[in-house]
Design an enzyme around this catalytic site. Structure first.
Site, PDB file in Angstrom:
ATOM      1  CG  LEU A 297     -13.873   2.707   3.334  1.00 27.34           C
ATOM      2  CD1 LEU A 297     -13.260   3.655   1.639  1.00 27.34           C
ATOM      3  CD2 LEU A 297     -14.660   3.125   4.212  1.00 27.34           C
TER       4      LEU A 297
ATOM      5  CG  ASN B  19      -7.009  -0.342  -0.887  1.00 22.97           C
ATOM      6  OD1 ASN B  19      -7.160   0.191   0.253  1.00 22.97           O
ATOM      7  ND2 ASN B  19      -7.548  -1.176  -1.836  1.00 22.97           N
TER       8      ASN B  19
ATOM      9  CG  HIS C  26      -4.375  -5.471  -2.590  1.00 18.39           C
ATOM     10  ND1 HIS C  26      -5.157  -5.549  -1.457  1.00 18.39           N
ATOM     11  CD2 HIS C  26      -4.110  -6.617  -2.866  1.00 18.39           C
ATOM     12  CE1 HIS C  26      -4.825  -7.205  -1.050  1.00 18.39           C
ATOM     13  NE2 HIS C  26      -4.007  -7.093  -1.857  1.00 18.39           N
TER      14      HIS C  26
ATOM     15  NE  ARG D  21     -17.533  -1.754   9.458  1.00 20.63           N
ATOM     16  CZ  ARG D  21     -16.191  -2.648   9.488  1.00 20.63           C
ATOM     17  NH1 ARG D  21     -16.486  -3.693  10.759  1.00 20.63           N
ATOM     18  NH2 ARG D  21     -15.651  -2.363   8.194  1.00 20.63           N
TER      19      ARG D  21
ATOM     20  CG  ASP E  61     -15.971  -3.297  -6.547  1.00 25.77           C
ATOM     21  OD1 ASP E  61     -15.049  -3.345  -5.169  1.00 25.77           O
ATOM     22  OD2 ASP E  61     -15.907  -3.430  -7.695  1.00 25.77           O
TER      23      ASP E  61
HETATM   24  C1  GAR Z   1       0.644  -1.137   2.305  1.00 21.41           C
HETATM   25  O1  GAR Z   1       1.225  -1.532   1.670  1.00 21.41           O
HETATM   26  C2  GAR Z   1      -0.936  -1.271   1.811  1.00 21.41           C
HETATM   27  O2  GAR Z   1      -0.981  -1.977   0.602  1.00 21.41           O
HETATM   28  C3  GAR Z   1      -1.218  -2.239   2.934  1.00 21.41           C
HETATM   29  O3  GAR Z   1      -0.738  -1.966   3.880  1.00 21.41           O
HETATM   30  C4  GAR Z   1       0.543  -0.655   3.427  1.00 21.41           C
HETATM   31  C5  GAR Z   1       0.839   0.216   4.092  1.00 21.41           C
HETATM   32  O4  GAR Z   1       1.567   0.633   4.541  1.00 21.41           O
HETATM   33  N1  GAR Z   1      -2.537  -2.324   2.281  1.00 21.41           N
HETATM   34  C6  GAR Z   1      -2.985  -3.335   3.027  1.00 21.41           C
HETATM   35  O5  GAR Z   1      -3.101  -4.545   2.505  1.00 21.41           O
HETATM   36  C7  GAR Z   1      -4.845  -3.519   2.708  1.00 21.41           C
HETATM   37  N2  GAR Z   1      -5.564  -4.698   2.045  1.00 21.41           N
HETATM   38  P1  GAR Z   1       2.048   1.766   4.867  1.00 21.41           P
HETATM   39  O6  GAR Z   1       1.371   2.367   6.685  1.00 21.41           O
HETATM   40  O7  GAR Z   1       3.156   1.799   5.410  1.00 21.41           O
HETATM   41  O8  GAR Z   1       1.683   2.899   3.626  1.00 21.41           O
END
Ligand code: GAR
Length: 200
Positions: free
Chosen positions: A96, A108, A110, A68, A142
């Protein structure tokens, strides 16, 4: 007075890339520019969106490396080749590592109101818990999972009869607007942001 150049932004994606699309649609010469899009997989709608917009893409797959940390060094270098001011993880489903975070200032997005419901199933977990309000969070990354300093959040009501899919779609509408607002604000205030902090 000379206008500052657009904030050089690299976006990392693993999925359909609707957040990436919102960022692509809102680029401007005096704001930010998406200079490259990276992924941990080849079959990814986000890469197709980048290609359609004429943006360079790259793929760095975890299974192509023995360890990794080696993957982390490789993706660190692949991003660095585009000399970004900012990296945006927008539906990027890999954690990351230390090399990456020491090199690149990274945010990020979320799909929950952190610190509630971190991890891979933020929408499912919120629904299962029975909350009536959830939403989305943009934060600096982080060393933890979805734990870095929060930059911005938007609230979304849970409606009767919501499924994970219907709720996630409504969250993503709010999320796309949030992400564009945050990257624009970071581009405007770039002199005043600092590692590990939000906008001054
Ligand atoms: C988004 O809702 C993002 O917040 C989530 O994946 C989706 C991507 O949508 N990420 C996570 O859950 C990370 N923990 P997209 O590919 O249509 O932008």
């Amino acid at each position: 007075m000379t206008e500052p150049a657009a904030l050089r932004t690299v976006v990392l994606v693993s999925g359909t890339g609707t957040n990436l699309q919102a960022l692509l649609d809102a680029q401007s010469p005096d704001g930010y520019a998406v200079v490259a899009v990276g992924s941990d997989r080849h079959d990814c709608g986000g890469l197709d969106r980048a290609a359609a917009a004429g943006i360079p893409t790259f793929v760095v797959r975890v299974p192509d490396f023995a360890t990794r940390p080696e993957w982390d060094r490789a993706i660190t270098d692949a991003v660095a080749a585009h000399t970004p001011d900012l990296v945006v993880s927008a539906g990027f489903f890999k954690v990351l590592g230390a090399d990456f975070l020491a090199t690149h200032q990274t945010i990020n997005t979320h799909p929950s109101l952190l610190p509630s419901f971190p991890g891979s199933f933020g929408v499912r977990d919120a629904l299962a818990h029975g909350v009536r309000v959830t939403g989305c969070t943009c934060h600096w990354i982080d060393a933890g999972i979805d734990s870095g300093p929060i930059i911005e959040q938007r609230a979304v009501r849970v409606e009767d009869g919501d499924t994970e899919e219907t709720l996630h779609e409504r969250i993503k509408v709010a999320e796309r607007a949030m992400l564009v607002d945050v990257v624009r604000a970071l581009a405007a205030d770039r002199g005043s942001w600092r590692r590990g902090g939000g906008l001054d």
